[in-house]
Design an enzyme around this catalytic site. Structure first.
Site, PDB file in Angstrom:
ATOM      1  N   CYS A 177     -19.983  46.978 -13.201  1.00 25.78           N
ATOM      2  CA  CYS A 177     -19.566  48.324 -12.796  1.00 25.78           C
ATOM      3  C   CYS A 177     -20.669  49.275 -13.263  1.00 25.78           C
ATOM      4  O   CYS A 177     -21.779  48.818 -13.523  1.00 25.78           O
ATOM      5  CB  CYS A 177     -18.190  48.678 -13.357  1.00 25.78           C
ATOM      6  SG  CYS A 177     -18.041  48.676 -15.151  1.00 25.78           S
ATOM      7  N   GLY A 178     -20.411  50.541 -13.366  1.00 31.78           N
ATOM      8  CA  GLY A 178     -21.461  51.480 -13.754  1.00 31.78           C
ATOM      9  C   GLY A 178     -22.073  51.158 -15.107  1.00 31.78           C
ATOM     10  O   GLY A 178     -23.283  51.090 -15.255  1.00 31.78           O
TER      11      GLY A 178
END
Length: 155
Positions: free
Chosen positions: A66-67
């Site tokens: 994810c980020g």
């Protein structure tokens, strides 16, 4: 070896690079997350799918992106038997397997470049729990894993 790999929108570009790399190596993949850079699939929907694949034996190890890697890790670690580690270096990717027997590598798509992500993936996949550590540490780590499982049973 069967690997489950997943991402949200922020991790999509790195996931695609890792998919390509692993497929070229002949590794069997199950893929979760967006089908394009424009599709938004949240991390909290992807991580449970990967965790369940490992729990139920459909995958040996997982990679979630994810980020920052933290959201995926937090969600995946809610599942019994899952030991997801957020790492940002090749050393961390290797040691999370050797020391902690992590079964999911979590990375941040905003922070990890393609080349580093591939190197981290290789270190993670090629390492094994307690391999290469001193005998006293091996026994200590095996006991620590048993204690971790006991804690998990009581939660």
């Amino acid at each position: 070896m069967k690997i489950v790999i997943g991402s949200d929108k922020s991790g999509y570009p790195l996931r695609k690079e890792l998919e390509k790399h692993l497929t070229e190596k002949g590794i069997e993949l199950t893929v979760y997350g967006p089908k394009s850079e424009d599709e938004a699939v949240p991390f909290y929907e992807v991580a449970p799918l990967a965790a369940k694949d490992i729990q139920e034996g459909r995958a040996d190890l997982g990679i979630l992106i994810c980020g920052t890697g933290m959201g995926m890790s937090q969600v995946a670690n809610k599942f019994k038997g899952i030991r997801a580690a957020v790492v940002e270096s090749t050393y961390g990717a290797k040691m999370c397997r050797i020391i902690n027997d992590s079964n999911i590598l979590c990375m941040g798509g905003w922070m990890i470049a393609k080349e580093l992500g591939i190197q981290m993936t290789e270190e993670f996949l090629n390492a094994e729990f307690t391999v290469g550590v001193e005998e006293w540490r091996k026994a200590w780590l095996e006991n620590a894993k048993k204690e971790f499982i006991k804690l998990e049973e009581n939660i």
